[in-house]
Write a protein that holds these residues in place. Sequence first.
Motif, PDB file in Angstrom:
ATOM      1  N   ALA A 182       0.860  -1.186   0.000  1.00 27.34           N
ATOM      2  CA  ALA A 182       0.000   0.000   0.000  1.00 27.34           C
ATOM      3  C   ALA A 182       0.896   1.236   0.000  1.00 27.34           C
ATOM      4  CB  ALA A 182      -0.908   0.001   1.228  1.00 27.34           C
ATOM      5  N   VAL A 183       1.136   1.765  -1.165  1.00 26.79           N
ATOM      6  CA  VAL A 183       2.069   2.888  -1.307  1.00 26.79           C
ATOM      7  C   VAL A 183       1.335   4.223  -1.125  1.00 26.79           C
ATOM      8  CG1 VAL A 183       3.675   4.044  -2.852  1.00 26.79           C
ATOM      9  CG2 VAL A 183       3.480   1.550  -2.908  1.00 26.79           C
ATOM     10  N   PRO A 184       1.820   5.108  -0.251  1.00 27.67           N
ATOM     11  CA  PRO A 184       1.191   6.431  -0.045  1.00 27.67           C
ATOM     12  C   PRO A 184       1.588   7.402  -1.159  1.00 27.67           C
ATOM     13  CG  PRO A 184       3.089   6.212   1.391  1.00 27.67           C
ATOM     14  CD  PRO A 184       2.962   4.906   0.652  1.00 27.67           C
ATOM     15  N   TYR A 185       1.013   7.219  -2.331  1.00 31.79           N
ATOM     16  CA  TYR A 185       1.416   8.017  -3.496  1.00 31.79           C
ATOM     17  C   TYR A 185       1.197   9.510  -3.286  1.00 31.79           C
ATOM     18  CZ  TYR A 185       1.690   3.583  -6.033  1.00 31.79           C
ATOM     19  OH  TYR A 185       2.019   2.327  -6.459  1.00 31.79           O
ATOM     20  N   HIS A 186       0.072   9.877  -2.682  1.00 35.64           N
ATOM     21  CA  HIS A 186      -0.245  11.300  -2.499  1.00 35.64           C
ATOM     22  C   HIS A 186       0.801  11.978  -1.623  1.00 35.64           C
ATOM     23  CE1 HIS A 186      -2.216  14.819  -0.591  1.00 35.64           C
ATOM     24  NE2 HIS A 186      -2.747  14.975  -1.799  1.00 35.64           N
ATOM     25  N   GLU A 187       1.140  11.336  -0.522  1.00 36.10           N
ATOM     26  CA  GLU A 187       2.145  11.893   0.389  1.00 36.10           C
ATOM     27  C   GLU A 187       3.507  11.975  -0.293  1.00 36.10           C
ATOM     28  OE1 GLU A 187       4.079  11.019   4.822  1.00 36.10           O
ATOM     29  OE2 GLU A 187       2.412   9.804   4.077  1.00 36.10           O
ATOM     30  N   HIS A 191       5.357  15.710  -0.831  1.00 34.24           N
ATOM     31  CA  HIS A 191       6.619  16.060  -0.164  1.00 34.24           C
ATOM     32  C   HIS A 191       7.811  16.061  -1.121  1.00 34.24           C
ATOM     33  CE1 HIS A 191       5.255  16.243   4.054  1.00 34.24           C
ATOM     34  NE2 HIS A 191       4.328  15.372   3.658  1.00 34.24           N
ATOM     35  N   THR A 192       7.652  15.401  -2.249  1.00 30.73           N
ATOM     36  CA  THR A 192       8.719  15.454  -3.246  1.00 30.73           C
ATOM     37  C   THR A 192       8.845  16.862  -3.815  1.00 30.73           C
ATOM     38  OG1 THR A 192       8.548  13.119  -3.853  1.00 30.73           O
ATOM     39  CG2 THR A 192       9.451  14.621  -5.523  1.00 30.73           C
ATOM     40  N   PHE A 193       7.716  17.489  -4.095  1.00 25.33           N
ATOM     41  CA  PHE A 193       7.731  18.831  -4.683  1.00 25.33           C
ATOM     42  C   PHE A 193       7.618  19.943  -3.638  1.00 25.33           C
ATOM     43  CE2 PHE A 193       6.412  16.038  -8.129  1.00 25.33           C
ATOM     44  CZ  PHE A 193       7.214  16.492  -9.168  1.00 25.33           C
ATOM     45  N   LEU A 194       7.085  19.631  -2.458  1.00 23.19           N
ATOM     46  CA  LEU A 194       6.973  20.618  -1.375  1.00 23.19           C
ATOM     47  C   LEU A 194       7.479  19.995  -0.074  1.00 23.19           C
ATOM     48  CD1 LEU A 194       3.400  22.042  -2.161  1.00 23.19           C
ATOM     49  CD2 LEU A 194       5.596  23.192  -2.559  1.00 23.19           C
ATOM     50  N   PRO A 195       8.782  19.784   0.023  1.00 30.10           N
ATOM     51  CA  PRO A 195       9.321  19.133   1.216  1.00 30.10           C
ATOM     52  C   PRO A 195       9.200  20.020   2.446  1.00 30.10           C
ATOM     53  CG  PRO A 195      11.112  19.969  -0.139  1.00 30.10           C
ATOM     54  CD  PRO A 195       9.845  20.161  -0.929  1.00 30.10           C
ATOM     55  N   THR A 196       8.959  19.398   3.594  1.00 31.13           N
ATOM     56  CA  THR A 196       8.922  20.144   4.854  1.00 31.13           C
ATOM     57  C   THR A 196      10.291  20.177   5.524  1.00 31.13           C
ATOM     58  OG1 THR A 196       8.235  18.120   6.012  1.00 31.13           O
ATOM     59  CG2 THR A 196       6.481  19.599   5.242  1.00 31.13           C
ATOM     60  N   LYS A 197      11.205  19.384   4.969  1.00 30.70           N
ATOM     61  CA  LYS A 197      12.569  19.356   5.501  1.00 30.70           C
ATOM     62  C   LYS A 197      13.528  19.033   4.359  1.00 30.70           C
ATOM     63  CE  LYS A 197      15.612  16.693   8.565  1.00 30.70           C
ATOM     64  NZ  LYS A 197      15.722  15.495   9.436  1.00 30.70           N
ATOM     65  N   ILE A 198      14.631  19.795   4.252  1.00 31.22           N
ATOM     66  CA  ILE A 198      15.651  19.544   3.238  1.00 31.22           C
ATOM     67  C   ILE A 198      16.967  19.236   3.942  1.00 31.22           C
ATOM     68  CG2 ILE A 198      16.997  20.518   1.341  1.00 31.22           C
ATOM     69  CD1 ILE A 198      14.605  22.248   0.630  1.00 31.22           C
ATOM     70  N   ASP A 199      17.523  18.072   3.646  1.00 32.19           N
ATOM     71  CA  ASP A 199      18.771  17.640   4.276  1.00 32.19           C
ATOM     72  C   ASP A 199      19.872  17.592   3.220  1.00 32.19           C
ATOM     73  OD1 ASP A 199      20.470  16.505   6.292  1.00 32.19           O
ATOM     74  OD2 ASP A 199      20.218  14.574   5.279  1.00 32.19           O
ATOM     75  N   PHE A 200      20.850  18.485   3.338  1.00 28.05           N
ATOM     76  CA  PHE A 200      21.901  18.575   2.320  1.00 28.05           C
ATOM     77  C   PHE A 200      22.782  17.324   2.294  1.00 28.05           C
ATOM     78  CE2 PHE A 200      20.922  23.128   2.494  1.00 28.05           C
ATOM     79  CZ  PHE A 200      20.912  23.422   1.139  1.00 28.05           C
ATOM     80  N   TYR A 201      22.975  16.706   3.449  1.00 28.52           N
ATOM     81  CA  TYR A 201      23.804  15.494   3.475  1.00 28.52           C
ATOM     82  C   TYR A 201      23.171  14.390   2.628  1.00 28.52           C
ATOM     83  CZ  TYR A 201      26.388  11.454   5.192  1.00 28.52           C
ATOM     84  OH  TYR A 201      27.151  10.313   5.278  1.00 28.52           O
ATOM     85  N   SER A 202      21.851  14.262   2.719  1.00 31.68           N
ATOM     86  CA  SER A 202      21.170  13.229   1.930  1.00 31.68           C
ATOM     87  C   SER A 202      21.271  13.529   0.445  1.00 31.68           C
ATOM     88  CB  SER A 202      19.697  13.117   2.349  1.00 31.68           C
ATOM     89  OG  SER A 202      18.957  14.261   1.957  1.00 31.68           O
ATOM     90  N   ILE A 203      21.198  14.820   0.079  1.00 35.17           N
ATOM     91  CA  ILE A 203      21.295  15.193  -1.334  1.00 35.17           C
ATOM     92  C   ILE A 203      22.701  14.924  -1.870  1.00 35.17           C
ATOM     93  CG2 ILE A 203      21.195  17.118  -2.978  1.00 35.17           C
ATOM     94  CD1 ILE A 203      18.998  18.338  -1.232  1.00 35.17           C
TER      95      ILE A 203
END
Length: 414
Positions: A182-187, A191-203
């Motif tokens: 059951a994949v939460p496609y909407h979420e 969050h892909t286009f409007l992230p609430t948190k951006i982590d530079f290390y992960s990028i």
Amino acid sequence: MANKTTKDSKITSPLDDLSATPRNPRGVAMGAAFLMAMAAVGPGFLTQTATFTGQMGANFGFAILICIIFDIIVQMNVWRIIVVSGKKAQVIANDIFPGLGYFLSFLVGLGGLFFNIGNVGGAGLGLNVLFGISPENGAVIAAALAILIFVVKNALTVMDRTVQVLAFVKVAILVYIIFIMAVPYHEAVQHTFLPTKIDFYSIVTIVGGTVGGYISFSGGHRLIEGGLRGKQNIKYVNEGALTGIGIASVIRVLLFLAGLAVVVAGNQLDPTNPAASIFKIAAGNFGYKFFGILLFAAGMTSILGSTFTSTSFLDYAVGSQKGTFAKYRKVLILSFIIVSTVIFYFIGNPAKVLVFVGAANGFVLPISLAILLIAGSSAKIIGTYKHPKWLTYSGWLVVLFMAYASLKTVIGLF
């Protein structure tokens, strides 16, 4: 550049010997596409994606999006400039500034070696999941298989076919896992286009692990090895690059969605093998065995890609000249795989290694891409070819962003 005559050819300018097109240029382009794509989604990507999805949830989709955009920009720049010049990246770098090619070779080769430690470890873990043998012994078996592929007659063709088959295996397994969850496609989209948190290390880590280091050169160098040189082959460059990016992007998105479905359901991933947790939670022991196949396939394709590309940086011949590299190539390939396997055998812990080397290769990307972009504006290197401005400008934006993100990551460690 001084005119030179060799037994094999007469090179009168940097762009001579580029008119020939191989008998099957599209086949060469597809071989490069799959090699690049499968190198980009190896054990490092599986581990990094699972790790950061577990930590960030749907917000990690933004890093995946940035990775795909950067992949398009980097690969299109690198493949075009390498093929139009008819030279491998290290030779281009030396043309820009004497000695720069050796520095680039050192960066890419060292990063490729570290990555290959994780690659053989990942393949070994895959065999451990499937058959219960130790990851160390599994790594030895995987290394032996990779060596066998490289030493047979028509090794490049065998490598291409092996990578294509394993690519199909990867996609099929991920599609199955997505289908039963059951994949939460909407979420994920939100969050892909409007992230609430951006982590530079992960990028930095995910971009470095899937676009940086040797990976950005794997396709371009495979095209050169296959005989695709000169601006008349641009259409095959585009086909190959876009196909490879498309395949890699599909696998990236599928794995992210699978991990997100598991995390959103409230499950905790095992930090020692986070990617395995996704499949075991999703489909029990059956899914866990599927993961073993996926991890082995990812490890094998990345061993081939890393070994081929990293050792290709020792070749400084121009055009159809035959240097000492050709004579000792199989020995270099053998040594590269054996050294990687021996180091893993005594160090182990591939999960941490794979995340670390992804971040390290994120630092290599702005340096290597900047070198190719400078070459793309030099008539001495690319002749009358006009590199698209949108690729040049976007390429420099990637250089600046990755340099900034890498520095921010380092500062954040202290």
